[in-house]
Design an enzyme around this catalytic site. Structure first.
Site, mmCIF file in Angstrom:
data_model
loop_
_atom_site.group_PDB
_atom_site.id
_atom_site.type_symbol
_atom_site.label_atom_id
_atom_site.label_comp_id
_atom_site.label_asym_id
_atom_site.label_seq_id
_atom_site.Cartn_x
_atom_site.Cartn_y
_atom_site.Cartn_z
ATOM 1 N N LYS A 119 44.926 39.206 33.798
ATOM 2 C CA LYS A 119 43.749 40.046 33.566
ATOM 3 C C LYS A 119 43.790 40.577 32.138
ATOM 4 C CE LYS A 119 41.421 44.054 35.710
ATOM 5 N NZ LYS A 119 41.532 45.036 36.832
ATOM 6 N N SER A 198 37.672 45.438 39.738
ATOM 7 C CA SER A 198 37.483 44.985 38.364
ATOM 8 C C SER A 198 38.231 43.705 38.026
ATOM 9 C CB SER A 198 37.915 46.084 37.400
ATOM 10 O OG SER A 198 39.311 46.344 37.522
ATOM 11 N N SER A 222 40.397 47.445 42.946
ATOM 12 C CA SER A 222 40.159 46.422 41.922
ATOM 13 C C SER A 222 40.956 45.138 42.097
ATOM 14 C CB SER A 222 40.440 47.007 40.533
ATOM 15 O OG SER A 222 39.397 47.863 40.146
#
Length: 548
Positions: A119, A198, A222
């Site tokens: 990420k 996210s 997330s």
């Protein structure tokens, strides 16, 4: 319409692939195969890390050709998915180095030669680390602790995954999966549907076989929400099990990185590499010396004889959740019973009080923690939160689709060290969140004879149609979630595919197993047992739409 995405990485991938799809003796050529690009004999969607390691040890595959196959899929598919924000131009060279290590001294770990997506809020010295924000394009950090551990284990960092900008902590009306740097990430099952966030790109990248596994991060939902909504396994670990050093923060009180994978065993293997004490993260000092860290030693019969609490929907929640999703949850509970578990309906208490205190605490903690991260990160970027707010106000892209209300509220908030009330709020909601799980698990506090092994809940409802507040007047359409108690408590939470719902039953639904502190290994066992009993996951079909 979503913003135009940066296509330059497609040229990088094409360059990397040139000349790589010619196999050496004994290793078959990675072929096109339509949209697949599998190495010969391997369906990457179905292959586990142990499958790939066995093939590489047996000489039927090597890291170079495995990496090339994944780069091929990024090149073919990511233009419509938007999962990969940046490709590592050294990925093939890193894979070749891994192959050399395997030949000369043997694999360094179960991740030797395995492509991993990170990420883009996880620091990398050789790739961008932007949290999706154009304000950090000039940032130049060193590797995060978990990045260094992955490299030392022989994993191939194939690229950085797109994310909801600033981990969905910039504005009230954000669209999950959108960032100013990466554009919009789309759900691979139905492309006009949202992947949640996210860790959108991490989950989509894994679901679409753009990498074998990925690292996501979670403050509240997330990891588990995008994993549930894209049909993969995602673990939000116990706070402190995985170092947060070198990760763009929201709050040190709730943030943690964790694994995302198509298979529970792969998530467990990834966790076994990145977990462990780190002097740079004080929270990891709490890891028990006798902690069961054999995360990948999974038991397919773990549900047999287990006692599982089923977090039931209230009548109001049942009215909000679609019938198809409720049916998937009901069938999942029946599958848990069929696997030999006893199920007990439970409700988790104190949810309203936890929810009321969480955002005020996070705002103050973000003010403190983002200022510290920026101050300690080299490069050309704003020096603090006030500078980020000013940058966004002047940038032509950042505020195009939604605002920065959360940034502004955080800037106005006193940092926790200066505000006893916010410190008390954090202590209160953490205690309530832990009690909500612990009390549900402790069915008989006097004897513990009927205590539960875990709580299972519905992870998500079907992915919604992606919309933008400034264009459509609405943005994300969250309906239901069970992520908050474990997130605020710092307890582990793992989601696993359970079925499909929504229009044409096209969209994945997950269920989550939650437990108390440091029970990550036990929860992975339960998730694996459920996965093996149900085989609920199926590969994405990349449908353009399924209607409203």
């Amino acid at each position: 319409m979503p913003p135009t995405r940066n296509r330059s990485r497609r040229l990088v991938v094409a360059t990397l692939l040139t000349g790589l799809l010619v196999a050496p003796a004994g290793v078959a050529q990675a072929h096109d195969g339509g949209a697949d690009g599998w190495p010969h004999g391997f369906d990457l969607d179905a292959a586990t890390i142990p499958d790939l390691q066995a093939a590489m040890q047996g000489g039927r595959l090597d890291a170079v050709h495995l990496t090339a196959a994944y780069l091929h899929r990024i090149h073919r598919l990511d233009g419509e998915l938007g999962a990969v924000l940046a490709v590592n131009e050294h990925a093939v060279a890193d894979a070749a180095a891994s192959d050399q290590v395997r030949r000369t001294s043997g694999p360094r770990s179960a991740l030797e030669g395995i492509p991993v997506l990170l990420k883009d809020n996880v620091d990398t010295a050789d790739l961008p680390t932007t949290a999706g924000s154009r304000a950090l394009l000039g940032s130049r950090p060193d590797d995060a602790t978990i990045t260094a551990r992955l490299r030392a284990a022989g994993a191939i960092v194939i690229g950085k995954a797109n994310l909801s900008e600033w981990a969905n902590f910039r504005g009230d009306n954000s669209t999950s999966g959108w960032s100013g740097v990466g554009g919009q990430t789309n759900n691979p099952y139905v492309l006009d549907r949202n992947p949640c966030g996210s860790s959108s790109g991490s989950a989509v990248g894994v679901a679409a076989s753009l990498a074998q596994v990925a690292i996501g991060t979670e403050t509240d939902g997330s990891i588990v929400c995008p994993s549930g909504q894209t049909g993969v396994v995602g673990l939000k670990p116990t706070l402190g099990l995985v170092s947060r050093d070198g990760i763009v923060p929201i709050s040190a009180e709730q943030d943690t990185a964790g694994p995302i994978a198509r298979h529970a065993v792969d998530a467990a293997i990834l966790l076994s590499v990145v977990a462990g004490p780190d002097p740079a993260d004080a929270a990891t000092a709490d890891i028990p010396a006798d902690l069961d860290s054999a995360f990948a030693d999974l038991d397919p019969q773990e549900l047999s004889g287990a006692r599982i609490g089923v977090w039931t929907l209230t009548p109001e929640q049942s009215d909000a959740v679609d019938d198809g999703t409720e049916h998937v949850y009901e069938q999942a509970v029946k599958a848990i019973e069929a696997a030999g578990a006893t199920v007990v309906p439970v409700q988790l208490q104190y949810q309203d009080q936890i929810g009321e205190g969480e955002t005020p605490a996070l705002l103050a903690e973000f003010h403190r923690d983002i200022d510290a991260y920026l101050a300690n990160t080299p490069g050309d970027h704003p020096a603090d939160l006030a500078g980020l707010i000013q940058f966004n106000a002047q940038d032509p892209v950042e505020l195009k689709y939604f605002g920065q209300e959360l940034f502004e509220q955080a800037q106005a908030a006193a940092v926790p060290e200066d505000d006893p009330a916010i410190r008390q709020t954090r202590d209160t909601i953490r205690s309530l969140a832990r009690a909500s799980i612990d009390e549900a698990l402790q069915q008989d506090p006097s004897t513990h004879a009927d205590d539960l092994d875990a709580i299972v809940g519905l992870t998500n409802t079907p992915g919604w149609v992606t919309k933008y507040y400034s264009v459509d007047g609405v943005a994300d359409d969250f309906v239901y979630s069970t992520s908050t108690p474990a997130a605020v408590a710092g307890y582990p939470d793992v989601t696993v595919p359970a079925g499909f719902a929504g229009p044409q039953d096209a969209l994945p639904i997950g269920i989550s197993f939650m437990g108390t502190r440091w029970e990550d290994a036990d929860l992975l066992d339960l998730a694996y047992s459920f996965e093996q009993a149900t085989q609920a996951r199926r590969a994405p079909q990349y449908l353009p739409t399924v209607g409203g």
